[in-house]
Scaffold this motif. Structure first.
Motif, mmCIF file in Angstrom:
data_model
loop_
_atom_site.group_PDB
_atom_site.id
_atom_site.type_symbol
_atom_site.label_atom_id
_atom_site.label_comp_id
_atom_site.label_asym_id
_atom_site.label_seq_id
_atom_site.Cartn_x
_atom_site.Cartn_y
_atom_site.Cartn_z
ATOM 1 N N MET A 1 42.391 8.473 45.068
ATOM 2 C CA MET A 1 41.881 8.757 43.729
ATOM 3 C C MET A 1 42.104 7.575 42.799
ATOM 4 S SD MET A 1 43.019 12.737 43.287
ATOM 5 C CE MET A 1 42.130 12.892 41.747
ATOM 6 N N GLU A 2 43.196 6.877 42.972
ATOM 7 C CA GLU A 2 43.464 5.690 42.160
ATOM 8 C C GLU A 2 42.413 4.619 42.422
ATOM 9 O OE1 GLU A 2 45.473 3.603 39.285
ATOM 10 O OE2 GLU A 2 45.996 5.602 39.995
ATOM 11 N N LEU A 3 42.039 4.463 43.689
ATOM 12 C CA LEU A 3 41.013 3.490 44.033
ATOM 13 C C LEU A 3 39.669 3.880 43.413
ATOM 14 C CD1 LEU A 3 40.461 0.919 45.699
ATOM 15 C CD2 LEU A 3 39.764 2.420 47.578
ATOM 16 N N ALA A 4 39.332 5.176 43.445
ATOM 17 C CA ALA A 4 38.073 5.627 42.848
ATOM 18 C C ALA A 4 38.073 5.406 41.339
ATOM 19 C CB ALA A 4 37.846 7.106 43.168
ATOM 20 N N ALA A 5 39.207 5.658 40.694
ATOM 21 C CA ALA A 5 39.289 5.430 39.249
ATOM 22 C C ALA A 5 39.166 3.956 38.913
ATOM 23 C CB ALA A 5 40.613 5.996 38.715
ATOM 24 N N LEU A 6 39.758 3.104 39.731
ATOM 25 C CA LEU A 6 39.628 1.662 39.500
ATOM 26 C C LEU A 6 38.184 1.204 39.676
ATOM 27 C CD1 LEU A 6 42.841 0.272 41.209
ATOM 28 C CD2 LEU A 6 42.206 -0.015 38.821
ATOM 29 N N ARG B 1 42.273 -6.191 40.631
ATOM 30 C CA ARG B 1 43.042 -4.947 40.664
ATOM 31 C C ARG B 1 42.432 -3.968 41.673
ATOM 32 N NH1 ARG B 1 43.168 -5.716 34.869
ATOM 33 N NH2 ARG B 1 45.247 -6.380 34.231
ATOM 34 N N TYR B 2 41.115 -3.924 41.706
ATOM 35 C CA TYR B 2 40.461 -3.041 42.672
ATOM 36 C C TYR B 2 40.751 -3.498 44.105
ATOM 37 C CZ TYR B 2 36.802 -0.699 45.324
ATOM 38 O OH TYR B 2 36.128 0.038 46.249
ATOM 39 N N ASN B 3 40.629 -4.794 44.365
ATOM 40 C CA ASN B 3 40.906 -5.302 45.703
ATOM 41 C C ASN B 3 42.357 -5.075 46.100
ATOM 42 O OD1 ASN B 3 38.261 -6.197 45.977
ATOM 43 N ND2 ASN B 3 38.714 -8.268 45.216
ATOM 44 N N GLN B 4 43.252 -5.237 45.132
ATOM 45 C CA GLN B 4 44.668 -4.988 45.411
ATOM 46 C C GLN B 4 44.897 -3.530 45.796
ATOM 47 O OE1 GLN B 4 47.294 -5.046 42.029
ATOM 48 N NE2 GLN B 4 48.987 -5.871 43.217
ATOM 49 N N ALA B 5 44.291 -2.609 45.034
ATOM 50 C CA ALA B 5 44.443 -1.190 45.335
ATOM 51 C C ALA B 5 43.846 -0.851 46.694
ATOM 52 C CB ALA B 5 43.789 -0.352 44.242
ATOM 53 N N PHE B 6 42.717 -1.481 47.038
ATOM 54 C CA PHE B 6 42.095 -1.230 48.342
ATOM 55 C C PHE B 6 43.021 -1.673 49.476
ATOM 56 C CE2 PHE B 6 39.625 -2.778 51.940
ATOM 57 C CZ PHE B 6 38.912 -1.636 52.282
ATOM 58 N N ASN B 7 43.602 -2.852 49.337
ATOM 59 C CA ASN B 7 44.504 -3.345 50.386
ATOM 60 C C ASN B 7 45.754 -2.485 50.497
ATOM 61 O OD1 ASN B 7 42.905 -5.538 51.216
ATOM 62 N ND2 ASN B 7 43.637 -6.799 49.513
ATOM 63 N N LEU B 8 46.295 -2.047 49.356
ATOM 64 C CA LEU B 8 47.475 -1.185 49.400
ATOM 65 C C LEU B 8 47.156 0.175 50.015
ATOM 66 C CD1 LEU B 8 49.146 -1.972 45.957
ATOM 67 C CD2 LEU B 8 49.909 -2.685 48.222
ATOM 68 N N LEU B 9 45.951 0.689 49.729
ATOM 69 C CA LEU B 9 45.554 1.955 50.335
ATOM 70 C C LEU B 9 45.428 1.810 51.847
ATOM 71 C CD1 LEU B 9 44.545 4.862 50.263
ATOM 72 C CD2 LEU B 9 42.260 3.991 49.729
ATOM 73 N N THR B 10 44.845 0.715 52.305
ATOM 74 C CA THR B 10 44.728 0.485 53.743
ATOM 75 C C THR B 10 46.102 0.363 54.385
ATOM 76 O OG1 THR B 10 42.636 -0.681 53.359
ATOM 77 C CG2 THR B 10 43.695 -0.994 55.490
#
Length: 479
Positions: free
Chosen positions: A291-296, A356-365
């Motif tokens: 959800m954090e990634l979608a919000a970003l 920030r979006y790319n960072q969140a994507f990598n952390l989610l992965t």
């Protein structure tokens, strides 16, 4: 740049109508968003939660806690008491209520600003009235409202995650406490036996029937057992205090009763061939990260849409001018103010949002990979601890019992002396202690397995970067 017009159209009505047309429909819910938390607790761990916000609510939960404490606590009742009584968990629910307040605030249009000024001199005066509204904030209101709604959903899952975290910690502490109690009981019996043996050795030594070396061996065993019992009692007391803290108990409620033994092992261990899929599908912290990634992603779109215009205000102007003795002259119009992107065209904010979006994507992965690994490891530990504890229960302890019985028969027929019997008792004590530790490790591993699938562990709540910084320019405050 400021562009001013003196116009006959009432700008105040324009601002108000725009605000009403764009205003969101968010309002405060009766339970402050606790429905999601309640559903997660009920479906995942089969427990009830309560957000205490009044004296009546406190009385109801207090009565439920007292009824649960009226009988010896099982692990499930200990968890339920904690979910009703722990004040730290209540503070997490307060955070959820604050998130709902932010949602309602972000769903409302910005308040217009009214300004009035009066200038006079040489028999004339000028009165100017303005009503200023943030057009950019009005235009982006639906977008910002949706982002706030996503944050509120995340806050609901974070509150649910905190609920699961507390439940998992209570389960682990409960099993440690009961295991410590069982160890105290075992060492208490061992100390009594060692004391009798030491006294017998002393008397035999006084008669010359036992040499000094054997006397010292029996006395040191008694001394060591006494020291170990003291350490076990201290550990049991500290574990009980930690359990009381997690359950939020104080005063007379501290007299709760616990069993003296750990529960028996299940007859068969769980078979979980799809443990990785279950963990990825159920982990609450993974859902929060998604959800954090979608919000970003939505915040990134908002930043890109507003990259060239960071401040846009519309002001309704009403002037009243009087010169000399003539009648006052009324003038109306509006004033628009916006920034020209000469030096900063918004590239910096767009680049920040993208990173920030790319960072969140990598952390989610990374989190998804770690969740799979944690689930596999938790299940392996669960199975191995069941095998070890079961081996003690089915093989080692029964064999120790046979040996003890045979030694007692030989002692009764005077084939061995009392010290051979006591040597066997020491070995049996070591096996019993190891069996308690093995059973304790199994129940802790079962708790960790449940945590690995559902979330709530100490390392499970790692947060990805929030959307606050990325979405802030939407309100018109960035340059």
């Amino acid at each position: 740049m400021r562009i001013s017009f003196i116009w006959r159209t009432p700008a105040i009505a324009l601002l108000l109508s725009a605000g009403v047309g764009l205003s969101g429909c968010a309002s405060f819910s009766p339970d402050s968003g606790m429905t999601v938390v309640s559903d997660v607790a009920s479906q995942t761990i089969g427990k009830d939660v309560a957000f205490v916000r009044s004296a009546d609510g406190a009385e109801r939960t207090g009565g439920a806690v007292r009824r649960l404490l009226g009988r010896p606590l099982t692990v499930d009742t200990a968890v339920q008491v904690a979910l009703l009584s722990n004040k730290g968990l209540q503070a997490a629910y307060n955070e959820l209520a604050l998130a709902e307040a932010d949602l309602v605030e972000q769903s409302l249009p910005p308040n217009p600003v009214f300004a009035i000024s009066r200038i006079s001199g040489n028999g004339s005066y000028e009165i100017e009235r303005q009503v200023v509204g943030d057009i950019l904030a009005l235009a982006t209101l639906p977008f910002r409202s949706e982002i706030a709604r996503e944050r509120f959903r995340q806050a609901q899952l974070r509150a649910a995650l905190e609920t699961l975290r507390l439940a998992a910690e209570v389960r682990r502490t409960y099993f440690r406490t009961v295991a410590a109690n069982e160890m105290v009981g075992l060492l208490t019996d061992a100390k009594s036996t060692a004391e009798s043996t030491a006294q017998l050795a002393k008397k035999l030594g006084e008669t010359g029937s036992l040499n000094k070396l054997d006397q010292a061996r029996e006395q040191v065993f008694y001394a060591e057992t006494t020291a170990e019992l003291g350490s076990a009692r201290q550990e049991a007391t500290s574990a009980r205090e930690r359990l009381a803290r997690l359950m939020g108990l104080w005063g007379s409620d501290l007299d709760f009763r616990l069993p003296n033994r750990l529960p028996a092992l299940p007859r068969h261990p769980q078979s979980l061939p799809s443990i990785e899929v279950d963990a990825v599908g159920h982990r609450i912290d993974l859902q929060v990260a998604r959800m954090e990634l979608a919000a970003l992603e939505k915040s990134l779109g908002l930043v890109q849409a507003t990259r060239f215009v960071t401040l846009l205000d519309l002001a309704g102007i009403s002037k009243r001018i009087r010169e000399g003795d003539g009648p006052p002259i009324r003038e109306r119009g509006f004033d628009i103010e916006f920034q020209i992107p000469i030096f900063d065209g918004g590239e910096v904010r767009v680049r920040q949002a993208v990173e920030r979006y790319n960072q969140a994507f990598n952390l989610l992965t990374e989190k998804a990979i770690n969740v799979r690994s944690e689930a596999r490891d938790a299940y392996r530990v669960y199975r191995s601890t069941w095998d070890i504890a079961s081996h003690y229960q089915r093989e080692i302890l029964p064999l120790r019992q046979i040996i003890t019985e045979e030694m007692q028969l030989r002692f009764s027929s005077m084939q061995i002396d009392v010290f051979a019997l006591l040597t066997e008792a020491r070995q049996r004590l070591a096996s019993l202690r190891a069996a308690i530790n093995a059973k304790r490790q199994f129940w802790l591993a079962q708790s960790d397995l449940q945590t690995a699938v559902n979330g709530g562990g100490s390392g499970a709540a790692r947060e990805t970067p929030t959307t606050t910084a990325a979405a802030a320019p939407a309100a018109g405050g960035g340059h």
